[in-house]
Every structure is written in structure tokens, then in C-alpha cells.
Design a protein around this motif. Structure first.
Motif, PDB file in Angstrom:
ATOM      1  N   ILE A  15      22.842  16.572 -14.092  1.00 25.89           N
ATOM      2  CA  ILE A  15      21.876  15.548 -14.102  1.00 25.89           C
ATOM      3  C   ILE A  15      21.543  15.256 -15.928  1.00 25.89           C
ATOM      4  O   ILE A  15      21.539  16.144 -16.589  1.00 25.89           O
ATOM      5  CB  ILE A  15      20.375  15.986 -13.700  1.00 25.89           C
ATOM      6  CG1 ILE A  15      20.530  16.069 -12.200  1.00 25.89           C
ATOM      7  CG2 ILE A  15      19.288  15.024 -14.057  1.00 25.89           C
ATOM      8  CD1 ILE A  15      19.209  16.303 -11.428  1.00 25.89           C
ATOM      9  N   GLY A  16      21.538  13.947 -16.229  1.00 26.97           N
ATOM     10  CA  GLY A  16      21.268  13.533 -17.592  1.00 26.97           C
ATOM     11  C   GLY A  16      20.401  12.447 -17.517  1.00 26.97           C
ATOM     12  O   GLY A  16      19.894  11.705 -16.397  1.00 26.97           O
ATOM     13  N   GLY A  56      28.753   9.895 -20.233  1.00 28.32           N
ATOM     14  CA  GLY A  56      29.054  11.173 -20.490  1.00 28.32           C
ATOM     15  C   GLY A  56      28.505  12.121 -19.365  1.00 28.32           C
ATOM     16  O   GLY A  56      29.138  13.312 -18.840  1.00 28.32           O
ATOM     17  N   VAL A  57      27.400  11.580 -18.479  1.00 31.60           N
ATOM     18  CA  VAL A  57      27.189  12.483 -17.175  1.00 31.60           C
ATOM     19  C   VAL A  57      28.666  12.116 -16.218  1.00 31.60           C
ATOM     20  O   VAL A  57      28.841  13.339 -15.572  1.00 31.60           O
ATOM     21  CB  VAL A  57      26.081  11.662 -16.259  1.00 31.60           C
ATOM     22  CG1 VAL A  57      26.035  12.228 -15.146  1.00 31.60           C
ATOM     23  CG2 VAL A  57      24.702  11.824 -17.239  1.00 31.60           C
ATOM     24  N   ALA A  58      29.186  11.150 -16.168  1.00 34.34           N
ATOM     25  CA  ALA A  58      30.256  10.990 -15.208  1.00 34.34           C
ATOM     26  C   ALA A  58      31.617  12.043 -15.726  1.00 34.34           C
ATOM     27  O   ALA A  58      32.101  12.792 -14.846  1.00 34.34           O
ATOM     28  CB  ALA A  58      30.946   9.555 -15.076  1.00 34.34           C
ATOM     29  N   TYR A  59      31.567  12.190 -16.974  1.00 35.45           N
ATOM     30  CA  TYR A  59      32.835  12.988 -17.611  1.00 35.45           C
ATOM     31  C   TYR A  59      32.484  14.527 -17.386  1.00 35.45           C
ATOM     32  O   TYR A  59      33.348  15.129 -16.786  1.00 35.45           O
ATOM     33  CB  TYR A  59      32.681  12.692 -19.124  1.00 35.45           C
ATOM     34  CG  TYR A  59      33.744  13.930 -19.914  1.00 35.45           C
ATOM     35  CD1 TYR A  59      35.242  13.865 -19.374  1.00 35.45           C
ATOM     36  CD2 TYR A  59      33.361  14.815 -20.583  1.00 35.45           C
ATOM     37  CE1 TYR A  59      35.857  14.750 -20.191  1.00 35.45           C
ATOM     38  CE2 TYR A  59      34.021  16.032 -20.908  1.00 35.45           C
ATOM     39  CZ  TYR A  59      35.465  15.745 -20.529  1.00 35.45           C
ATOM     40  OH  TYR A  59      36.190  16.571 -21.408  1.00 35.45           O
ATOM     41  N   ALA A 109      28.468  16.451  -7.665  1.00 35.72           N
ATOM     42  CA  ALA A 109      27.886  15.014  -8.051  1.00 35.72           C
ATOM     43  C   ALA A 109      27.178  15.210  -9.358  1.00 35.72           C
ATOM     44  O   ALA A 109      27.054  16.088  -9.799  1.00 35.72           O
ATOM     45  CB  ALA A 109      27.014  14.633  -6.923  1.00 35.72           C
ATOM     46  N   GLY A 110      27.136  13.910  -9.858  1.00 37.04           N
ATOM     47  CA  GLY A 110      26.236  13.474 -11.051  1.00 37.04           C
ATOM     48  C   GLY A 110      25.079  12.650 -11.065  1.00 37.04           C
ATOM     49  O   GLY A 110      25.305  11.792 -10.056  1.00 37.04           O
ATOM     50  N   VAL A 111      23.929  12.729 -11.816  1.00 36.45           N
ATOM     51  CA  VAL A 111      23.106  11.748 -11.562  1.00 36.45           C
ATOM     52  C   VAL A 111      22.488  11.362 -13.051  1.00 36.45           C
ATOM     53  O   VAL A 111      22.470  12.322 -13.756  1.00 36.45           O
ATOM     54  CB  VAL A 111      21.902  12.263 -10.905  1.00 36.45           C
ATOM     55  CG1 VAL A 111      20.851  11.048 -10.424  1.00 36.45           C
ATOM     56  CG2 VAL A 111      22.258  12.890  -9.674  1.00 36.45           C
ATOM     57  N   MET A 112      22.744  10.044 -13.203  1.00 36.71           N
ATOM     58  CA  MET A 112      22.134   9.555 -14.441  1.00 36.71           C
ATOM     59  C   MET A 112      20.513   8.946 -14.314  1.00 36.71           C
ATOM     60  O   MET A 112      20.667   7.939 -13.292  1.00 36.71           O
ATOM     61  CB  MET A 112      22.868   8.666 -15.133  1.00 36.71           C
ATOM     62  CG  MET A 112      22.461   8.061 -16.452  1.00 36.71           C
ATOM     63  SD  MET A 112      22.437   9.220 -17.627  1.00 36.71           S
ATOM     64  CE  MET A 112      21.709   8.448 -19.366  1.00 36.71           C
ATOM     65  N   ILE A 113      19.681   9.238 -14.938  1.00 32.43           N
ATOM     66  CA  ILE A 113      18.229   8.451 -14.943  1.00 32.43           C
ATOM     67  C   ILE A 113      18.238   7.534 -16.223  1.00 32.43           C
ATOM     68  O   ILE A 113      17.946   7.997 -17.385  1.00 32.43           O
ATOM     69  CB  ILE A 113      17.121   9.691 -14.939  1.00 32.43           C
ATOM     70  CG1 ILE A 113      17.189  10.615 -13.895  1.00 32.43           C
ATOM     71  CG2 ILE A 113      15.866   8.969 -14.949  1.00 32.43           C
ATOM     72  CD1 ILE A 113      16.517  11.819 -14.007  1.00 32.43           C
ATOM     73  N   PHE A 170      26.749   9.658  -9.082  1.00 36.55           N
ATOM     74  CA  PHE A 170      28.194   9.568  -9.163  1.00 36.55           C
ATOM     75  C   PHE A 170      28.859  10.610  -8.326  1.00 36.55           C
ATOM     76  O   PHE A 170      28.043  11.784  -8.095  1.00 36.55           O
ATOM     77  CB  PHE A 170      28.667  10.030 -10.644  1.00 36.55           C
ATOM     78  CG  PHE A 170      28.453   9.173 -11.789  1.00 36.55           C
ATOM     79  CD1 PHE A 170      29.352   8.002 -12.089  1.00 36.55           C
ATOM     80  CD2 PHE A 170      27.471   9.013 -12.519  1.00 36.55           C
ATOM     81  CE1 PHE A 170      29.176   6.954 -12.824  1.00 36.55           C
ATOM     82  CE2 PHE A 170      27.123   7.979 -13.510  1.00 36.55           C
ATOM     83  CZ  PHE A 170      27.891   7.128 -13.733  1.00 36.55           C
ATOM     84  N   GLY A 171      29.945  10.548  -7.644  1.00 31.79           N
ATOM     85  CA  GLY A 171      30.509  11.582  -6.896  1.00 31.79           C
ATOM     86  C   GLY A 171      31.182  12.604  -7.802  1.00 31.79           C
ATOM     87  O   GLY A 171      31.223  12.522  -8.831  1.00 31.79           O
ATOM     88  N   GLY A 172      31.512  13.606  -7.139  1.00 33.49           N
ATOM     89  CA  GLY A 172      32.315  14.725  -7.685  1.00 33.49           C
ATOM     90  C   GLY A 172      33.470  14.303  -8.630  1.00 33.49           C
ATOM     91  O   GLY A 172      33.916  14.922  -9.448  1.00 33.49           O
ATOM     92  N   ASP A 173      33.977  12.954  -8.212  1.00 36.58           N
ATOM     93  CA  ASP A 173      35.236  12.600  -9.083  1.00 36.58           C
ATOM     94  C   ASP A 173      34.656  11.733 -10.285  1.00 36.58           C
ATOM     95  O   ASP A 173      35.642  11.135 -10.847  1.00 36.58           O
ATOM     96  CB  ASP A 173      36.108  11.655  -8.079  1.00 36.58           C
ATOM     97  CG  ASP A 173      35.496  10.581  -7.427  1.00 36.58           C
ATOM     98  OD1 ASP A 173      34.112  10.279  -7.731  1.00 36.58           O
ATOM     99  OD2 ASP A 173      36.084   9.777  -6.603  1.00 36.58           O
ATOM    100  N   GLY A 174      33.722  11.558 -10.636  1.00 36.31           N
ATOM    101  CA  GLY A 174      33.026  10.915 -11.668  1.00 36.31           C
ATOM    102  C   GLY A 174      32.954   9.418 -11.221  1.00 36.31           C
ATOM    103  O   GLY A 174      32.429   8.583 -12.320  1.00 36.31           O
TER     104      GLY A 174
END
Length: 446
Positions: A45-46, A81-84, A93-97, A112-116
Motif C-alpha cells: 500500500i502506498g 512505484g506501488v506497481a513496481y 496485490a498493490g493499492v495506491m491511495i 494492482f494485481g500481483g503482476d503490477g
């Protein structure tokens, strides 16, 4: 209910549309849909610098933890940056706020999925289906099975990655960076200085309330003034979450996403790195861009507006370069999403390799006049079946002929219809836009 996910995640006014309660449920549903429900599942999470980020982050994290999924908290970082970091750490997974270039009262949650990569439409539809259920029937693990939060120093790894994408030193170049008081404020200056550039930074003092306020990629006059004042070689303006870039050459002229795409496409084409000799752009890209590419043997694939549609076309066609006039540029060999700082590095790298100022590189295309007007309406989709609007559009297209075009489309986030006309005759364009706008207001206006 109306569709919650737009072209770039869930957005709205923080604490009114995008509430902590909604963020909590999005966290729970995300943890349910994007993991395999095994022990050790992790989310990255970012957030950007806006004041509501802490509130939404706390709620979102609580929702994820309640599903037994751990959270790796990055703090302030850009969307790419979160995706990377999501890919780097093999997270689920990734999450951007962030609400990108929107004003401070807005915020957003993007998964984002685990693949970015951003989520597929069908996954977002499943999010929305679960949100409509009156009762939250998802699992609630207890005891030692509840998730934990870990602080993750992923920003440094992301900065090292950015530096690795160029092979030239920026020694001797003076670069102005406008960080929009957003996520790039501590990332971009570090990277450009590490590569040897002399860096002057503006709008790098975020206080939670000043993100995008009169600065960044939507206010390029700020970096224009700075370039001329300091006699710099180039100016680079990011938006709040640093996924887009607008540049300024050494003479103070704006170099938007179309120019950046054209410069990058030609440089990659000359080195045999442009897959299928094709670049992907949206319907908003200037006709001058399309003509410049055709003159050099480069095809242009056009998509709907939105970097997710650009990415879908790139992946389907195995293309490596695409983007938008607004400054979202995707270098698929390096990243899974648009990245303003990466784009800035690639642009300056091209200047160094070609030993040419940006003003010279920008001569790759001649921009056609392009006039745009936004009309607030009752029903933003009703123009598509309105005879009067379709008739005036057809008349304008006939007037512009083969050297121009008309584009009408609805906003993805507001009750607005956007009218655009493009061609060599600016007087005729203005007449067309004014007439189309008048008819739309008469037929659909509030």
C-alpha cells in the motif's frame, strides 16, 4: 447502483463519496478477490501527500487485515512505484491511495494485481457485485490468523530501478523539477541528482493541503517561468501521484504527451526497439502526431481516452510504447503502468544520446490547432442518440474535410460532454466548436 470503478479506480470527495467505511469494505473485498486465501498473503500500500490519505489508508488497511492478509506499508510513493514494488516483492496485490491531478478534497483507491497491472474489468465488476450485497458475508479470521502491518522501505528500491533504466550520465544538464507538492517530491530530485544533473526543484514542500494547487503538470506555466529564470536545459512537471509528465524545452515551450511520444517513438524506431513499428495513442492525440509518425513509417493504434485502454491495446498487440496527450506514457519494457519520472528520465536520456536540445527534438511533429470545450449536461450519454447533435457534428465534419476532425465524448468522472475540433484552420474550428456546444447546451444542458 451506478458503477463505482471509473477509468482509474474508485474516486470521489474524501469522507463524502469515498468514505472510510467504503475504504474498509474495498480492503476486505480486495483481500478476498486478489489472494489465494493462503497464509502469507500480502498487499503493498502506498499513498500520495493529500491530507485524507492517512484516514483512507487506516480504513483500507483495517479491511485487509480483517481478512487475514498482511500489509506492507510504503508511505508516500508514486502510483508506478506501488506497481513496481508489488512486482518486486511478489506481493498478491498493490493499492495506491491517490486522486492523481485532482484537487486535495478528492481522493481515490486504485488496485494492482500481483503482476503490477491494473485490474481487468471483470475483476472490478466482481468488486462492485460484492459491494451491493447488504450483508458482508466474507470470512473473518480470528486470533493469530488476523493480518499484520509491516513498514516496507520500498521507495529506495524503486529509485534504484529508475536509475537503472538509463545508461547515460546527466552531467552538465540543468533540470527543473516541479513535483506538484505530491508523491514525486522526494523521488525525482534524488534520481536526477544521482545521475549527475544539476537540479532545481519547485513545489516540493507538501503539507497535506497543497498537492496540485497551482503547480505540476496541469499548470506548466510554473515550470516554464523557472526554466527561463534559471536558464535551464529542460523543465519536467509531474502530477500529484507522478504517473504523468509534461515537459518544457529550454526556450520555455511546452512539450506535451504527444511530443514526448513522438520523440520516444522515433528514437526507439531508429534503434530497432519499437515493436511492430507501432505506437499506441488515444483519440485525443493530435493529428500532427499521427502525420509525423506516418511520415516516418510508424503506425499509430488509437484507443479510447484512459491509460488503461492504451495498456490493453499494447498488451494485445505486443507493443512497447503508448500514451496520452496528457502526459501518461507507458514504456512497457520497463513498467506496467504510466510513470512520470521514468518518462522524464527516458526523455532526458534521449536528449543526451542525440546530443540535441529538447526544442530540436520536438520538431519531429507540427501540432495542429485543437479546440476543446466542456459542457455540463443532465445526461452525459444522451448525445449519442440525439438527432440535432448528430446533425451538427456531421455538418462540422463536412466543413473540416479530410484535413480535420470532430470528436465528442463524455467525461469518465463528471456529467460533462467534451467537444473537440482539430485542423489547420483555427477560425473554422472555433465556429464548429461553438455551434456544437450551443446545440448540446440547448438539447442536454442543465
Amino acid at each position: 447502483m451506478s458503477r463505482l470503478f471509473g477509468t482509474d479506480g474508485v474516486r470521489g470527495v474524501a469522507n463524502r463519496d469515498l468514505t472510510p467505511e467504503l475504504a474498509f469494505r474495498l480492503g476486505r473485498i480486495g483481500a478476498y478477490l486478489l489472494t489465494d486465501h493462503q497464509a502469507g498473503a500480502r498487499f503493498v500500500i502506498g499513498k500520495d501527500t493529500r491530507i485524507s490519505g492517512d484516514m483512507l489508508e487506516s480504513a483500507l488497511i483495517s479491511g485487509i487485515l480483517s481478512m487475514g492478509v498482511d500489509v506492507l506499508r510504503l508511505g508516500i510513493i508514486s502510483t508506478p512505484g506501488v506497481a513496481y514494488v508489488t512486482r518486486l516483492l511478489h506481493a498478491d496485490a498493490g493499492v495506491m491511495i491517490s486522486a492523481s491531478h485532482n484537487p486535495v478534497e478528492d481522493n481515490g483507491i486504485k488496485f494492482f494485481g500481483g503482476d503490477g497491472f491494473k485490474l481487468l474489468d471483470e475483476v472490478e465488476m466482481e468488486f462492485e457485485r460484492l459491494l451491493t450485497e447488504a450483508d458482508d458475508t466474507l470470512p473473518r479470521p480470528e486470533g493469530v490468523k488476523v493480518g499484520r502491518v509491516y513498514e516496507e522501505p520500498g521507495v529506495a528500491a524503486y529509485q534504484r530501478f529508475l536509475q537503472s533504466t538509463v545508461t547515460s550520465s546527466f552531467e552538465g544538464l540543468h533540470v527543473i523539477l516541479d513535483c506538484a507538492n505530491g508523491a514525486a517530491y522526494h523521488i525525482a530530485p534524488h534520481v536526477f541528482r544521482a545521475l549527475g544533473a544539476k537540479v532545481t526543484v519547485v513545489n516540493d514542500q507538501p503539507d497535506g493541503t497543497n498537492i496540485n494547487v497551482g503547480c505540476g503538470s496541469t499548470y506548466p506555466h510554473v515550470v516554464q517561468r523557472a526554466v527561463l529564470e534559471y536558464g535551464a536545459d529542460v523543465g519536467l512537471a509531474f502530477d500529484g501521484d507522478a504517473d504523468r509528465l509534461i515537459a518544457v524545452d529550454e526556450t520555455g515551450q511546452v512539450v506535451d504527451g504527444d511530443y514526448i511520444l513522438a520523440i520516444s517513438a522515433l528514437h526507439m524506431h531508429e534503434r530497432g526497439l519499437l515493436a511492430n513499428d507501432t505506437v499506441v495513442a488515444t483519440v485525443m492525440s493530435n493529428l500532427g502526431f499521427v502525420k509525423a509518425m506516418a511520415d516516418r513509417g510508424i503506425s499509430v493504434e488509437r484507443t479510447a481516452v484512459g491509460d488503461r485502454y492504451v495498456m490493453e491495446t499494447m498488451r494485445a498487440g505486443h507493443y512497447v510504447l503508448g500514451g496520452e496527450q496528457s502526459g501518461h506514457v507507458i514504456f512497457l519494457n520497463h513498467s506496467t503502468t504510466g510513470d512520470g519520472v521514468l518518462t522524464a528520465l527516458q526523455l532526458v536520456h534521449t536528449m543526451v544520446q542525440k546530443q540535441a536540445p529538447l526544442s530540436q527534438l520536438a520538431k519531429v511533429m507540427t501540432r495542429y490547432p485543437q479546440l476543446l470545450e466542456n459542457i455540463r449536461v443532465r445526461d452525459k450519454r444522451a448525445w449519442r442518440d440525439n438527432p440535432a447533435i448528430l446533425t451538427v457534428m456531421d455538418a462540422c465534419e463536412q466543413q473540416l474535410g479530410s484535413q480535420g476532425r470532430v470528436l465528442v465524448r463524455e467525461s469518465g468522472t463528471e456529467s460533462i460532454v467534451r467537444v473537440m475540433a482539430e485542423g489547420p484552420d483555427e477560425v473554422l474550428l472555433r465556429t464548429c466548436v461553438e455551434e456544437m456546444a450551443r446545440v448540446i447546451k440547448d438539447e442536454l444542458g442543465n
